[in-house]
Design an enzyme around this catalytic site. Structure first.
Site, short mmCIF file in Angstrom:
data_model
loop_
_atom_site.label_atom_id
_atom_site.label_comp_id
_atom_site.label_asym_id
_atom_site.label_seq_id
_atom_site.Cartn_x
_atom_site.Cartn_y
_atom_site.Cartn_z
N CYS A 1 -14.06 2.18 -13.73
CA CYS A 1 -14.39 3.54 -13.39
C CYS A 1 -13.37 4.38 -13.35
O CYS A 1 -12.99 5.13 -12.32
CB CYS A 1 -15.25 3.61 -11.86
SG CYS A 1 -16.09 5.14 -11.78
N GLU B 1 0.70 -1.18 -0.11
CA GLU B 1 -0.04 0.09 -0.09
C GLU B 1 0.80 1.36 -0.04
O GLU B 1 0.56 2.22 -0.75
CB GLU B 1 -0.84 0.13 1.18
CG GLU B 1 -1.95 -1.05 1.03
CD GLU B 1 -2.88 -0.78 0.03
OE1 GLU B 1 -3.02 0.22 -0.62
OE2 GLU B 1 -3.84 -1.73 -0.61
N TYR C 1 -6.31 6.23 5.10
CA TYR C 1 -6.31 5.20 4.04
C TYR C 1 -5.64 3.91 4.10
O TYR C 1 -6.16 2.75 4.11
CB TYR C 1 -5.93 5.78 2.50
CG TYR C 1 -5.83 4.59 1.45
CD1 TYR C 1 -7.00 4.02 1.30
CD2 TYR C 1 -4.45 4.11 1.18
CE1 TYR C 1 -6.82 2.93 0.18
CE2 TYR C 1 -4.32 3.29 0.26
CZ TYR C 1 -5.42 2.49 -0.31
OH TYR C 1 -5.43 1.29 -1.12
N ASP D 1 -9.27 6.03 -0.90
CA ASP D 1 -8.19 6.79 -1.71
C ASP D 1 -8.77 7.26 -2.91
O ASP D 1 -10.05 7.37 -2.93
CB ASP D 1 -7.09 5.63 -2.45
CG ASP D 1 -7.66 4.87 -3.20
OD1 ASP D 1 -8.89 4.64 -3.43
OD2 ASP D 1 -7.07 3.92 -3.94
#
Length: 369
Positions: free
Chosen positions: A202, A47, A130, A148
């Site tokens: 998306c 991450e 996050y 995020d």
């Protein structure tokens, strides 16, 4: 819940969609190495690496990092120079520095194990809401949202929101709403589904609405405005800084200096650059001021690097000198050391290639001195 941003109807819509997204994720998720064995350490490292960096670019870095530093104890003990070399090319080196600081805290305060607690994770250096949500939900199954840029874009389109999604108020409200609607038993899968949807379907610009698992729930698609969202405020114009980059070459190698421990690119090695665009004579003078006798100064290709709010427009020179004792904070680096031992910022990528090429030419007796 902050009803001025997300309403009860928004929460209902997301709750109704949640398991559809989880099932889609189980069918369609990309096979990524950190997903195959989602231990807290692996989730954490991935991450942090994925911040501001494309997935495909992270893959080889993640593999090298896990091989070199397979556990928290290894990360806590690694020399900063070696850590930066592992990180070289990813940029934002403060992320790597914070990884080591956090590993040392985990050793000291949590017996070497990442805490299975959202607030405790949030208290570690370099871990924000996050990342804490991602680690907590994916590695520990804790019901915490992970919000995020991908997730905010998905929410803007699904719920047809025209607010600036990057404000702190919107991010906090999104975190609260999504935490409230996380499907029981699948918090990590839902968070990853939202990230995956934003990364593969998306997407920024024109969304790929055909075949989207959320199409039947998407207000942006229904109202014909999905492609317009999220709305973004005007970008702040970047400051442009002109720099001269002398690649100073001698039989001993190429001259590097270490940047200060604070500020931009703190603690990294660089060519001894100067502000402003200098002509060849003035560029040679930079080497002479350090103690070298200049044999020749030859122009290199101009280069440019874009930081978040700053651009460097660089003019480079190959400056050939004799060997001279490097001042404090400077070193001579041979080609092998330049490749293996010293981490240079990606801003100097073009001149690093030049330096390696010129060192090889010099070793073959084809140098420009």
């Amino acid at each position: 819940m902050d009803t001025t941003i997300f309403t009860a109807d928004d929460a209902r819509r997301m709750r109704d969609l949640s398991m559809d997204l989880v099932e889609w994720y189980h069918r369609s998720a990309r096979a990524l190495p950190w997903r195959q064995d989602p231990t807290p350490y692996r989730v954490w490292i991935s991450e942090i690496m994925l911040q501001q960096t494309r997935v495909e670019a992270v893959r080889p870095y993640f593999a090298r990092f896990m091989e070199a530093l397979p556990g928290i104890g290894d990360l806590a003990a690694v020399e900063e120079t070696a850590l930066f070399k592992l990180w070289e090319g990813l940029g934002y080196y403060s992320r790597a520095r914070n990884l080591k600081k956090a590993a040392q805290v985990i050793l000291a305060d949590y017996d070497g194990c990442m805490p299975a607690d959202y607030e405790a994770l949030l208290g570690l250096p370099g871990i924000g809401p996050y990342t804490a949500g991602a680690i907590a939900s994916i590695a520990f199954g804790i019901p915490a949202a992970a919000v995020d840029g991908n997730v905010l874009r998905v929410l803007a389109r699904l719920l047809c929101k025209r607010e600036n999604m990057q404000t702190a108020a919107v991010k906090k409200a999104a975190h609260r709403m999504l935490t409230d609607i996380l499907p029981p038993g699948f918090p990590g899968d839902f968070n990853q589904a939202m990230m995956e949807l934003g990364a593969t379907v998306c997407v920024p610009g024109v969304p790929r609405c055909t075949g989207c698992p959320a199409a039947g729930h998407c207000l942006g698609l229904q109202r014909g405005c999905a492609g317009e969202l999220p709305l973004r405020p005007a970008k702040r114009q970047r400051k442009i800084l002109r720099r001269t980059v002398p690649v100073i070459l001698a039989p001993a190698g190429v001259l590097l200096r270490r940047r200060p421990d604070t500020g931009l690119l703190a603690g990294l090695w660089e060519f001894p650059a100067a502000d402003g665009w200098l002509d060849p004579e003035a560029a040679a003078g930079l080497a002479e001021a350090l103690g070298g006798r200049v044999a020749s100064c030859q122009p290199l290709e101009d280069s440019r690097h874009i930081f978040t709010h700053l651009e460097w427009h660089m003019r480079g020179y190959a400056v050939y000198t004799d060997d001279f004792p490097p001042p404090d904070g400077y070193v001579w680096a041979a080609a092998g050391q330049l490749q293996q031992d010293y981490a240079l910022p990606s801003a100097y990528k073009a001149y690093l290639k030049d330096a390696l090429r010129l060192l090889r030419q010099q070793a073959a007796g084809l140098g420009g001195a």
